[in-house]
Design a protein around this motif. Structure first.
Motif, PDB file in Angstrom:
ATOM      1  N   MET A   1      -7.365  -6.158  -3.681  1.00  0.00           N
ATOM      2  CA  MET A   1      -7.876  -6.413  -2.363  1.00  0.00           C
ATOM      3  C   MET A   1      -6.904  -5.801  -1.351  1.00  0.00           C
ATOM      4  N   ILE A   2      -7.489  -5.337  -0.259  1.00  0.00           N
ATOM      5  CA  ILE A   2      -6.672  -4.818   0.841  1.00  0.00           C
ATOM      6  C   ILE A   2      -7.061  -5.595   2.098  1.00  0.00           C
ATOM      7  N   PRO A   3      -6.242  -6.569   2.498  1.00  0.00           N
ATOM      8  CA  PRO A   3      -6.558  -7.342   3.707  1.00  0.00           C
ATOM      9  C   PRO A   3      -6.210  -6.549   4.968  1.00  0.00           C
ATOM     10  N   GLU A   4      -6.686  -7.029   6.089  1.00  0.00           N
ATOM     11  CA  GLU A   4      -6.313  -6.413   7.365  1.00  0.00           C
ATOM     12  C   GLU A   4      -4.833  -6.695   7.615  1.00  0.00           C
ATOM     13  N   SER A   5      -4.058  -5.637   7.847  1.00  0.00           N
ATOM     14  CA  SER A   5      -2.622  -5.811   8.080  1.00  0.00           C
ATOM     15  C   SER A   5      -2.122  -4.849   9.154  1.00  0.00           C
ATOM     16  N   LYS A   6      -3.011  -4.512  10.087  1.00  0.00           N
ATOM     17  CA  LYS A   6      -2.640  -3.594  11.170  1.00  0.00           C
ATOM     18  C   LYS A   6      -1.426  -4.123  11.938  1.00  0.00           C
ATOM     19  N   GLY A   7      -1.391  -5.421  12.162  1.00  0.00           N
ATOM     20  CA  GLY A   7      -0.292  -6.012  12.923  1.00  0.00           C
ATOM     21  C   GLY A   7       1.068  -5.793  12.285  1.00  0.00           C
ATOM     22  N   ASP A   8       1.089  -5.610  10.971  1.00  0.00           N
ATOM     23  CA  ASP A   8       2.339  -5.344  10.256  1.00  0.00           C
ATOM     24  C   ASP A   8       2.612  -3.852  10.097  1.00  0.00           C
ATOM     25  N   LYS A   9       1.695  -3.017  10.586  1.00  0.00           N
ATOM     26  CA  LYS A   9       1.792  -1.555  10.438  1.00  0.00           C
ATOM     27  C   LYS A   9       1.879  -1.149   8.969  1.00  0.00           C
ATOM     28  N   THR A  10       1.075  -1.820   8.132  1.00  0.00           N
ATOM     29  CA  THR A  10       1.061  -1.518   6.702  1.00  0.00           C
ATOM     30  C   THR A  10      -0.373  -1.540   6.180  1.00  0.00           C
ATOM     31  N   ILE A  11      -0.543  -0.965   4.991  1.00  0.00           N
ATOM     32  CA  ILE A  11      -1.752  -1.174   4.196  1.00  0.00           C
ATOM     33  C   ILE A  11      -1.262  -1.853   2.933  1.00  0.00           C
ATOM     34  N   GLN A  12      -1.651  -3.115   2.772  1.00  0.00           N
ATOM     35  CA  GLN A  12      -1.133  -3.955   1.694  1.00  0.00           C
ATOM     36  C   GLN A  12      -2.145  -4.064   0.562  1.00  0.00           C
ATOM     37  N   LEU A  13      -1.629  -4.047  -0.666  1.00  0.00           N
ATOM     38  CA  LEU A  13      -2.460  -4.176  -1.852  1.00  0.00           C
ATOM     39  C   LEU A  13      -2.168  -5.508  -2.525  1.00  0.00           C
ATOM     40  N   TYR A  14      -3.224  -6.244  -2.862  1.00  0.00           N
ATOM     41  CA  TYR A  14      -3.115  -7.523  -3.563  1.00  0.00           C
ATOM     42  C   TYR A  14      -3.895  -7.462  -4.866  1.00  0.00           C
ATOM     43  N   ARG A  15      -3.418  -8.206  -5.862  1.00  0.00           N
ATOM     44  CA  ARG A  15      -4.076  -8.322  -7.162  1.00  0.00           C
ATOM     45  C   ARG A  15      -4.566  -9.759  -7.311  1.00  0.00           C
ATOM     46  N   CYS A  16      -5.765  -9.908  -7.839  1.00  0.00           N
ATOM     47  CA  CYS A  16      -6.308 -11.244  -8.066  1.00  0.00           C
ATOM     48  C   CYS A  16      -5.762 -11.796  -9.375  1.00  0.00           C
ATOM     49  N   SER A  17      -5.162 -12.988  -9.308  1.00  0.00           N
ATOM     50  CA  SER A  17      -4.640 -13.612 -10.517  1.00  0.00           C
ATOM     51  C   SER A  17      -5.544 -14.743 -10.999  1.00  0.00           C
ATOM     52  N   SER A  18      -6.380 -15.265 -10.092  1.00  0.00           N
ATOM     53  CA  SER A  18      -7.346 -16.301 -10.459  1.00  0.00           C
ATOM     54  C   SER A  18      -8.488 -16.258  -9.444  1.00  0.00           C
ATOM     55  N   PHE A  19      -9.509 -15.502  -9.786  1.00  0.00           N
ATOM     56  CA  PHE A  19     -10.618 -15.277  -8.849  1.00  0.00           C
ATOM     57  C   PHE A  19     -11.380 -16.562  -8.592  1.00  0.00           C
ATOM     58  N   PRO A  20     -11.751 -16.841  -7.381  1.00  0.00           N
ATOM     59  CA  PRO A  20     -11.548 -16.047  -6.174  1.00  0.00           C
ATOM     60  C   PRO A  20     -10.431 -16.568  -5.277  1.00  0.00           C
ATOM     61  N   HIS A  21      -9.644 -17.518  -5.765  1.00  0.00           N
ATOM     62  CA  HIS A  21      -8.728 -18.237  -4.872  1.00  0.00           C
ATOM     63  C   HIS A  21      -7.275 -17.790  -4.876  1.00  0.00           C
ATOM     64  N   LYS A  22      -6.815 -17.099  -5.893  1.00  0.00           N
ATOM     65  CA  LYS A  22      -5.388 -16.779  -5.947  1.00  0.00           C
ATOM     66  C   LYS A  22      -5.176 -15.273  -5.987  1.00  0.00           C
ATOM     67  N   TRP A  23      -4.478 -14.789  -4.963  1.00  0.00           N
ATOM     68  CA  TRP A  23      -4.180 -13.365  -4.830  1.00  0.00           C
ATOM     69  C   TRP A  23      -2.678 -13.195  -4.697  1.00  0.00           C
ATOM     70  N   GLU A  24      -2.134 -12.176  -5.362  1.00  0.00           N
ATOM     71  CA  GLU A  24      -0.702 -11.918  -5.331  1.00  0.00           C
ATOM     72  C   GLU A  24      -0.428 -10.555  -4.712  1.00  0.00           C
ATOM     73  N   PHE A  25       0.538 -10.535  -3.814  1.00  0.00           N
ATOM     74  CA  PHE A  25       0.941  -9.276  -3.184  1.00  0.00           C
ATOM     75  C   PHE A  25       1.511  -8.342  -4.240  1.00  0.00           C
ATOM     76  N   VAL A  26       1.062  -7.078  -4.227  1.00  0.00           N
ATOM     77  CA  VAL A  26       1.576  -6.074  -5.152  1.00  0.00           C
ATOM     78  C   VAL A  26       2.574  -5.174  -4.436  1.00  0.00           C
ATOM     79  N   LYS A  27       2.130  -4.523  -3.351  1.00  0.00           N
ATOM     80  CA  LYS A  27       3.044  -3.678  -2.577  1.00  0.00           C
ATOM     81  C   LYS A  27       2.330  -3.143  -1.349  1.00  0.00           C
ATOM     82  N   ASN A  28       3.132  -2.636  -0.415  1.00  0.00           N
ATOM     83  CA  ASN A  28       2.588  -1.882   0.713  1.00  0.00           C
ATOM     84  C   ASN A  28       2.325  -0.473   0.188  1.00  0.00           C
ATOM     85  N   ILE A  29       1.074  -0.056   0.211  1.00  0.00           N
ATOM     86  CA  ILE A  29       0.793   1.294  -0.279  1.00  0.00           C
ATOM     87  C   ILE A  29       0.948   2.338   0.822  1.00  0.00           C
TER      88      ILE A  29
END
Length: 122
Positions: A1-29
């Motif tokens: 998943m890529i959430p809105e992160s304009k305010g951080d000046k990043t494009i962030q990538l998340y991985r789902c560890s337990s759909f649909p409620h648990k997402w883990e940050f992977v890295k700023n791509i």
């Protein structure tokens, strides 16, 4: 998943560890970019990134340009800007709107304006 992160000046990538409620940050791509509505697409051994970019970081001006980037390695941080960027400069059609789809063997990005035009033609 890529959430809105304009305010951080990043494009962030998340991985789902337990759909649909648990997402883990992977890295700023991508970093140091004011971007929104980012869509990733893997095609012909390359990762493609469609995103609306606000080069001026002006909240009163809506995103009106679509940019395209590509890389061989999603996690490398080495994204190449498409030579035709911005690939669309039209506020009515440039904002990404979800998953890429294939029509007549062509990859078509989901764009807000494109769906509006299709809906009006029905």
């Amino acid at each position: 998943m890529i959430p809105e992160s304009k305010g951080d000046k990043t494009i962030q990538l998340y991985r789902c560890s337990s759909f649909p409620h648990k997402w883990e940050f992977v890295k700023n791509i991508m970093e140091n970019i004011y971007a929104t509505d980012t869509t990733l697409f893997f095609h012909n051994d390359k990762w493609w990134l469609f995103t609306a970019v606000d080069e001026l970081n002006n909240p009163s001006v809506p995103f009106s340009e679509l940019f395209l980037y590509f890389t061989d390695d999603l996690f490398s941080g080495h994204w190449q800007s498409h030579p035709m960027n911005p690939v669309i400069s039209d506020i009515k059609t440039s904002r990404p709107a979800g998953k890429i789809f294939i029509l007549n063997n062509k990859n078509i990005p989901s764009l807000t304006g494109l769906f509006r035009k299709l809906w009006q033609s029905i």
